[in-house]
Design a protein around this motif. Sequence first.
Motif: not given
Length: 349
Positions: A10, A12, A49, A251, A254, A257, A264-265, A267-268, A324
């Motif tokens: 992943p 971030r 991500a 997660q 995500m 989303t 998509l972006r 991982l916050d 995360s």
Amino acid sequence: MRLSVLDLVPVRADQTTANALAATVRLAQTADRLGYTRYWVAEHHNMPAVAATSPPVVLAYLAGQTAQIRLGSGGVMLPNHAPLAVAEQFALLEAAAPGRIDLGLGRAPGSDPVTSVALRGAAGRDDSDIQNFPRYLDEVAAMMSTDGVRVELPRQLMRPEYILKATPAAASEPRLWLLGSSLYSAHLAAAKGLPYVFAHHFADQGTEEALAVYREEFQPSDLAAEPITFMTVNASVAPTREEAEALLLPQLVMMATLRTGKPLRALDLVEDARALQFTAQENAIIADGRARAVVGAPAEAADQVREVAEHFGVDEVMINPVGSAFRGTDAATAPARDTTLELLAKELF
């Protein structure tokens, strides 16, 4: 109980791809040190991500930096690749790390339709190849074997047969697994006598039915004398349940989303995920994901792993550590993911 690890590598919001790979190396070494059974990496494409685009490349990178843990793909999406190319890649991995390589194969594209077309090329394979998946599966297995696979040539040629081998002098073969999240894969794994892995970490339903079908229909083979299976599950374990749930939230966001069709972006970070507002649909997806994950303080999380194993009748659980990070974390590390493995190992090993 055997525990294993699934890693999507992943990425971030505070990381580069290089950072994510550095964190994955640390995670694999943690799993190796703690005695986890296997460490698998997935195949996904064009996702902000997820850095795991090429399992054999990542596995080759990890093989030289771990000592004993089995390394494998969870999985290689076979419709994206020529069977010979997959067989060659994993035969080489097995030669480099004998007795440590698993080849998990799946039939999903691991990407959106546009990316899938780009991946296969303008003159590449199309959806009809999904129907040929069982044959491609057989070809990969045969080409990795010491005998190779015989290819019939036109009669007018001097050589009516041609032998294709993934490597010229194989001394051992990777362990072949079939991955799935539907009844199709359960039927196929049973018919071919293959070990089977169900992707419970993202499949909303059907785990119990698929495993039952696989066990009921299983036909013994040279690859497995009896049904062999395990399942994957998302996990976030921390000293307190509150912290574990906070680390899990990005997660879940995500997945919400992805399933609602939003862009998509990466991982916050925890703070950014907490600041978001969700629709009713997104809240439902988040709640469902939380309910299916292993999440909590060490003792309760270990109990959840035991309950999952008992309920589904598996003797191995593959943990996908999805925690995360809080703002200010070293970008080249993923401490929440390492901690998940460490705390579960203390409780379950």
